[in-house]
Each structure stands twice: as C-alpha cells, then as structure tokens.
Design a protein around this motif. Sequence first.
Motif, PDB file in Angstrom:
ATOM      1  N   TRP A   1       5.982   8.343   2.526  1.00 55.73           N
ATOM      2  CA  TRP A   1       7.205   9.034   2.106  1.00 55.73           C
ATOM      3  C   TRP A   1       8.266   9.011   3.202  1.00 55.73           C
ATOM      4  O   TRP A   1       9.469   8.998   2.901  1.00 55.73           O
ATOM      5  N   GLU A   2       7.856   8.995   4.446  1.00 49.82           N
ATOM      6  CA  GLU A   2       8.839   8.886   5.532  1.00 49.82           C
ATOM      7  C   GLU A   2       9.556   7.536   5.458  1.00 49.82           C
ATOM      8  O   GLU A   2      10.788   7.477   5.569  1.00 49.82           O
TER       9      GLU A   2
ATOM     10  N   ALA B   1      10.649   7.610  -6.978  1.00 48.03           N
ATOM     11  CA  ALA B   1       9.222   7.287  -6.878  1.00 48.03           C
ATOM     12  C   ALA B   1       8.801   6.339  -7.999  1.00 48.03           C
ATOM     13  O   ALA B   1       8.026   5.397  -7.780  1.00 48.03           O
ATOM     14  N   GLU B   2       9.317   6.578  -9.194  1.00 49.57           N
ATOM     15  CA  GLU B   2       8.944   5.739 -10.336  1.00 49.57           C
ATOM     16  C   GLU B   2       9.483   4.316 -10.201  1.00 49.57           C
ATOM     17  O   GLU B   2       8.915   3.373 -10.770  1.00 49.57           O
TER      18      GLU B   2
ATOM     19  N   ASP C   1       0.829  -1.213   0.000  1.00 52.51           N
ATOM     20  CA  ASP C   1       0.000   0.000   0.000  1.00 52.51           C
ATOM     21  C   ASP C   1       0.862   1.262   0.000  1.00 52.51           C
ATOM     22  O   ASP C   1       0.544   2.240  -0.698  1.00 52.51           O
ATOM     23  N   GLN C   2       1.943   1.247   0.771  1.00 51.05           N
ATOM     24  CA  GLN C   2       2.824   2.416   0.822  1.00 51.05           C
ATOM     25  C   GLN C   2       3.513   2.645  -0.523  1.00 51.05           C
ATOM     26  O   GLN C   2       3.642   3.784  -0.986  1.00 51.05           O
ATOM     27  N   LYS C   3       3.941   1.570  -1.174  1.00 53.44           N
ATOM     28  CA  LYS C   3       4.556   1.709  -2.502  1.00 53.44           C
ATOM     29  C   LYS C   3       3.560   2.277  -3.500  1.00 53.44           C
ATOM     30  O   LYS C   3       3.919   3.128  -4.332  1.00 53.44           O
ATOM     31  N   ASN C   4       2.324   1.822  -3.418  1.00 52.77           N
ATOM     32  CA  ASN C   4       1.300   2.348  -4.324  1.00 52.77           C
ATOM     33  C   ASN C   4       1.035   3.828  -4.069  1.00 52.77           C
ATOM     34  O   ASN C   4       0.790   4.597  -5.007  1.00 52.77           O
ATOM     35  N   LEU C   5       1.086   4.248  -2.801  1.00 52.61           N
ATOM     36  CA  LEU C   5       0.908   5.670  -2.491  1.00 52.61           C
ATOM     37  C   LEU C   5       2.060   6.503  -3.051  1.00 52.61           C
ATOM     38  O   LEU C   5       1.842   7.607  -3.560  1.00 52.61           O
TER      39      LEU C   5
ATOM     40  N   ALA D   1      -1.598  16.143   1.059  1.00 46.31           N
ATOM     41  CA  ALA D   1      -0.598  15.340   1.782  1.00 46.31           C
ATOM     42  C   ALA D   1      -1.268  14.695   2.986  1.00 46.31           C
ATOM     43  O   ALA D   1      -1.179  15.173   4.116  1.00 46.31           O
ATOM     44  N   THR D   2      -1.959  13.612   2.733  1.00 50.35           N
ATOM     45  CA  THR D   2      -2.668  12.908   3.806  1.00 50.35           C
ATOM     46  C   THR D   2      -1.666  12.256   4.747  1.00 50.35           C
ATOM     47  O   THR D   2      -0.504  12.035   4.389  1.00 50.35           O
ATOM     48  N   PRO D   3      -2.082  11.916   5.974  1.00 50.95           N
ATOM     49  CA  PRO D   3      -1.185  11.212   6.890  1.00 50.95           C
ATOM     50  C   PRO D   3      -0.620   9.930   6.281  1.00 50.95           C
ATOM     51  O   PRO D   3       0.551   9.588   6.521  1.00 50.95           O
ATOM     52  N   GLU D   4      -1.424   9.236   5.473  1.00 51.73           N
ATOM     53  CA  GLU D   4      -0.950   7.993   4.847  1.00 51.73           C
ATOM     54  C   GLU D   4       0.167   8.273   3.845  1.00 51.73           C
ATOM     55  O   GLU D   4       1.157   7.538   3.796  1.00 51.73           O
ATOM     56  N   ILE D   5       0.016   9.353   3.060  1.00 46.85           N
ATOM     57  CA  ILE D   5       1.060   9.710   2.087  1.00 46.85           C
ATOM     58  C   ILE D   5       2.333  10.132   2.801  1.00 46.85           C
ATOM     59  O   ILE D   5       3.440   9.732   2.427  1.00 46.85           O
ATOM     60  N   LEU D   6       2.202  10.916   3.852  1.00 47.51           N
ATOM     61  CA  LEU D   6       3.386  11.364   4.599  1.00 47.51           C
ATOM     62  C   LEU D   6       4.086  10.181   5.262  1.00 47.51           C
ATOM     63  O   LEU D   6       5.326  10.123   5.279  1.00 47.51           O
ATOM     64  N   ASP D   7       3.319   9.258   5.791  1.00 51.10           N
ATOM     65  CA  ASP D   7       3.928   8.061   6.395  1.00 51.10           C
ATOM     66  C   ASP D   7       4.672   7.253   5.334  1.00 51.10           C
ATOM     67  O   ASP D   7       5.785   6.753   5.586  1.00 51.10           O
TER      68      ASP D   7
END
Length: 402
Positions: free
Chosen positions: A121-122, A64-65, A4-8, A113-119
Amino acid sequence: MTTDQKNLIKATVPVLKENGVLLTDYFYKRMFKGNPELKNVFNMANQQNSKQQTALAMAILAYAENIENPAILMPAIDGISQKHISLDIRPEHYIIVGKHLLASISEVLGEAATPEILDAWEVAYNQLASIMSGHESTLYSKQVQKKGGWSGWKPFIINEKIVESAEITSFHLYPADQGSVADFIPGQYISIRLFIPELNLLQPRQYSISSAPNGEYYRISVKKEGLTRLNPDGMISNRLHDFLNAGDIVEVSAPAGNFTLNPKGDHPVVFISGGVGQTPLISMLENLIQSGSNRPKTWIHGCRDEKVHAFKDVIDNWADGQQDFHRHTFYDRIDNKHDFGNTYEGWVDLNKFDNKILPENADYYICGPSPFIAKHYKDLVERGIKKQAIHFEEFGPQTLQL
C-alpha cells in the motif's frame, strides 16, 4: 509495483468494501489530530455528514480494483484534481496524507495488516500521489499562463450583491488589484475562503460561476440555507448572505472543474437542473446565446415554487427571443391554478416529453441534488440516450457512481 504487490492490493478489496468508511473516518480523525492546520484546508462540515469519508473510501476502493491499470481512472482523477487545485492542495499535503493513511491501515486492520500488505500500500499510495500531484502541477501551470491567471488564493472585492429569489443571491466578484480576470470554461467553479469565527478556522467552499465569461468579474449565485445547524452548505453560504456586502473582500481560487460545456458540433443541447443546481447550466446557456449558437437548446428546471425560482425572468426573455430555445419549468406546487404554458406541478418528470424535446442526438447536462441526478440519469439511459452524452456534476464530495 511488482505483480505480488498488485495482488496484495487486490486482495484487500473485500475488506475495503466492508470497512472502507470505517477506515477513512479513522484516518481523518487521526490526521486532524496530528496536523490540525489541515482543518483550514478541508471542508470540516463534510466531516460531520460523512460525505468526505464516503467519497475517499470509494476512491480508495476504485484504485484498488483497478491497480493493474490506474489510467482507467483518469477521468475521476481529473475531477478530484480539479477540486484539489481549487483548494490549493500541494505536493507536501500528499506526504502528510500518506503518513496518516498508511498508519490508519495498520491500526485499523491490526494483525491483518502484514508488513507485506503495508509495503504494497505504501508503493500504491506513492504511485497514486505521483499521478495526482503531477496532473495537478500541469493544471496549476495552465492556470498561471492565462491572462490574469493565478494559483492559490487571491483577494476579490464584492462589487454587487443582487437578490435573485427568496433564497438565492448573486455576488459579483472583481479582482482587488483591478487586474484582468482569468477566463474560464462555462460550467466551472471557483472556491471562496472565509474565516469562520465559530470554528476559529478558515473554510473553503466551491461555487459554480453563474454567468458566461465576460472579462470583468465572476458571478456566483448562492442559496441561503434555512438550517441553523452546522452543515456543508450553510456555513459559508449563509455567512455570505448575512454578513458580507458590497465592498467586502473574499479570497478566491482560480476557476476549475471538468463539468464544462462542449462547444463543438451542431447537435441539440438539453439542460436539466434542480434548485441551485441551475448555476453552472446558466453559464453554459448564456454562453451559447451570446455566441449566437444555432444549436437547439432546451431548459428543464425544477424548484419548490415561483418565489424561489432564480433567473426566471432571464430565462423567459431568452426563450422569447430565441426560436431554437424552449424551457420547461416544474414547481412542487403552483398556487394560482391557471395556464402556465410550459410550467408543470410536481417534480421534474422527463416522461412528460417526447423525442422532440429529448432527442437521442443531444448532449445532456444535469445538475442538482444527488438523488435528482441519479433519477434523471437513469431515465435518460432507459430512453436510449448514450451514457457518454450525459454529463452531470454532484455538488460536494463525489459519491455518485452512475
């Protein structure tokens, strides 16, 4: 990282393509405001021309790509890491950069920049920082294991200052402690760090080593810039020309870089340079000649005119003494209209040469301004030269994608 994080991360690719430079420009301004001491580490002139912001935006986009398999980016990561160790970048710098980069993503994207996106990217940033700092740790270790090797900054004395042309002057740098000089691979560079009174900052710049390894000193050959404004090339280069002389001390980092001569094989090698871009290629060519290599060697160089043509006599002497070495020179203008042999008027044009000069089985090394590299890379590929046989180095932040 989770799926899920990779997809974000991949979902942010369109945003990065459209607003990447806006994000990185904001990031640098935020970081330098919060940590002004880093102005002594980064090339501040490259902040003015947006090269650094563009290079970082391209790197983030590429990451990212390829978030599914970042190992694909290892050649690019190695190039960036080589620059980092030449600037004495350490793991603690990654912590600072990460803090400001994540904050910038949040502040620039706003509600997007939702919390999920920020997490996501962190986690992604920490993964990349771990890859890079780990690779850099290995590179630092290799540097200090060499005879005369070191990491960080070391004082060197300018022993000689030699005018090579109307624009280019060479500096012979000897260790201030009179110790050994660490070996290097032809094509590598060192960083020079000087205090710039106008900025009240230390500023580093990379310069290719312009001689073959000799065990005694490093030679850099520096072009003086005619522009008076603050620019990436002139700030340090002109100070070397105008204010530093034999006996002065400069801080130097250990040799680094992955644009290096491949010594293996007996196939031909072709060097194509524009202006001061000849400096790493001179090191490679001199090394081949000194080693007695019988590989066919071709030198193609372009500059404005004979007055600014550094190392012309050296190249001519090598060509006269080597049956397997041929040189071709392009001048923007030739004042005396007589037979110059292998000298041509106009910009470097590879279409003038047949396959004997530009053979398909050769290794090609290109160095010069970015448009120069892009043109000749394209011309070689169109001639049927394999991309993996074409090597190039772009001075400054890496923005070419070829």
